[in-house]
Design an enzyme around this catalytic site. Structure first.
Site, mmCIF file in Angstrom:
data_model
loop_
_atom_site.group_PDB
_atom_site.id
_atom_site.type_symbol
_atom_site.label_atom_id
_atom_site.label_comp_id
_atom_site.label_asym_id
_atom_site.label_seq_id
_atom_site.Cartn_x
_atom_site.Cartn_y
_atom_site.Cartn_z
ATOM 1 N N ASP A 113 -0.616 1.346 -0.619
ATOM 2 C CA ASP A 113 -2.017 1.242 -1.022
ATOM 3 C C ASP A 113 -2.758 0.409 0.016
ATOM 4 O O ASP A 113 -2.411 -0.752 0.263
ATOM 5 C CB ASP A 113 -2.102 0.579 -2.407
ATOM 6 N N ASP A 162 -6.924 6.444 -0.134
ATOM 7 C CA ASP A 162 -6.333 5.232 0.419
ATOM 8 C C ASP A 162 -4.968 4.874 -0.169
ATOM 9 O O ASP A 162 -4.514 3.740 -0.032
ATOM 10 C CB ASP A 162 -7.285 4.051 0.233
ATOM 11 N N GLU A 163 -4.295 5.813 -0.831
ATOM 12 C CA GLU A 163 -2.973 5.490 -1.379
ATOM 13 C C GLU A 163 -2.118 6.749 -1.471
ATOM 14 O O GLU A 163 -2.616 7.869 -1.567
ATOM 15 C CB GLU A 163 -3.088 4.839 -2.755
#
Length: 414
Positions: A27, A121-122
């Protein structure tokens, strides 16, 4: 769970038994804010809010310096600035974030082909097949963090565990810029002290229901009779009971179709003009359709979301005879839903369009396609946008209108 400001950060130091802990959850830390600091080093160490500093914009991201004042994502920027008056506000730059997201995902795939992006974003990584080449799961996690930092300049936190659920919890505890390994043998010891709100799917109403049963920690849920949870919460009760006992059979999926794609807009001023609402519906439907085509999927259900000035929110949806990725078809269905749902003509604060029941495009075509003309036109627009940029051409009714960026947001659910 640790607080999102990093004040309860927990990381792994020294050797640890990571055998069987083959799932990584990576993350990126305060991704949008970190990108702004990367591109503008003078912002480092300062409270930073990514969001338009006008009207009703919401916080897209906040630096950890701002989070320590209570600033959170999705909070109105006006409220965030009251909590942290010295914060610096910058406008979001989605194209820049998407560019770095693609680079980061490619780095993940260098470690293993088994990568499941969850959002911009993860991602989850299954590193069970990478041991011979890169080492143990914790060594691979450290290597991935090093690659990301060296090649992008961005920080990332990683959780390492035997299941996706625990790996995600671990990455959250490790923030910011940390690595936390949860040995398989210590899974329950890690889970059981956490509050019930740490479990996936436990929102305010479910948490209240669990608290009313005297269940306040994950361990309480694990010890509760399965039948009681199922009776009170239905299927979700069974799922929570399993998660509380460390049971999560989901695997990392490399080919994944989102359950829905949508966009919504928070207006700077309450709107009572039907023409403005319809124009915004067309813009949102066109964007959703472009995303569908980009992902090579079609949707069978169109949904409309309306939020009034008093924050009363309603949702309506209808299922199409044939799935579609045509913006005009999505718009017409959403406009029809607007006519049905907006009967009192009260002032509207937010409007949204979503497309659900997604499936891979390319199925058996209908004998007669009423949207063929629109489909060909929109596919031609896709080609032009790919070559010259997305803002070059637009439907005629949108020409001359300024794109509303006060609270525009994208929604992807998997």
């Amino acid at each position: 769970m640790g607080k999102t400001d990093g004040s309860e950060r927990q990381v792994t130091v020294g050797p640890v038994d990571d055998s069987g802990a083959d799932i990584l959850h990576v993350d990126m830390d305060a991704f949008y804010a970190s990108v702004e600091v990367l591109d503008h080093p003078e912002l480092a160490g300062k409270p930073l809010i990514v969001g338009h500093a006008t009207g009703r914009s919401v916080v897209s991201s906040a630096s950890y310096e701002a989070r320590r004042f209570g600033v959170r994502s999705a909070m109105p920027v006006s409220q965030a600035l009251r909590l942290c008056p010295d914060a610096i506000t910058v406008d979001p730059r989605m194209e820049r974030y998407a560019e770095l997201s693609r680079q980061v995902m490619q780095i993940f795939r260098r470690a293993t082909p088994l990568v499941e992006p969850v959002s911009i974003d993860e991602a989850f990584l299954d590193v069970s097949g990478a041991r011979k080449l890169l080492g143990s799961p914790s060594q691979i996690a450290a290597q991935v963090r090093e690659w990301v930092r060296r090649e992008t300049g961005l920080p990332a936190s990683v959780g390492v565990a035997g299941t996706k659920f625990v790996a995600k919890l671990a990455s959250g505890r490790a923030k910011p810029d940390g690595l936390l390994v949860v040995p398989v043998a210590e899974t329950l010891a890690f889970l059981h002290p956490l509050p019930v709100g740490a479990l996936w799917g436990v929102g305010p109403s479910t948490q209240t229901a669990l608290n009313n049963l005297g269940l306040r920690t994950v361990g309480d849920i694990a010890s509760a009779p399965h039948q009681l949870l199922e009776k009170r919460l239905g299927v979700s009760g069974t799922r929570l009971w399993q998660l509380a006992r460390g049971v999560d059979v989901r695997v990392v999926e490399t080919t994944r179709i989102e359950k829905s794609i949508g966009h919504e807009e928070t207006f700077e001023f309450d709107v009572t003009d039907a023409a403005i609402l319809r124009r915004e519906l067309l813009r949102l439907a066109s964007r959703a359709a472009a995303r569908l085509r980009q992902a090579s999927v079609v949707g069978r259900t169109v949904g409309l979301k309306l939020r009034y000035a008093d924050f009363r929110t309603i949702s309506r949806s209808r299922t199409l005879p044939e799935p579609t990725s045509v913006g005009r078809r999505i718009y017409e269905e959403a406009a029809a839903l607007l006519d049905e749902a907006w009967s009192d003509r009260g002032p509207i604060r937010l409007i949204g369009v979503r497309v659900e029941q997604l499936e891979a495009a390319g199925g058996q075509p209908a004998l007669w396609d009423p949207d063929e003309g629109w489909r060909q036109t929109e596919q031609a627009l896709d080609g032009i946008a790919a070559k010259f940029g997305s803002g070059v051409l637009a439907p005629a009714s949108l020409l001359g209108t300024k794109p509303r960026q006060v609270g525009d947001s994208d929604h992807f659910r998997g």
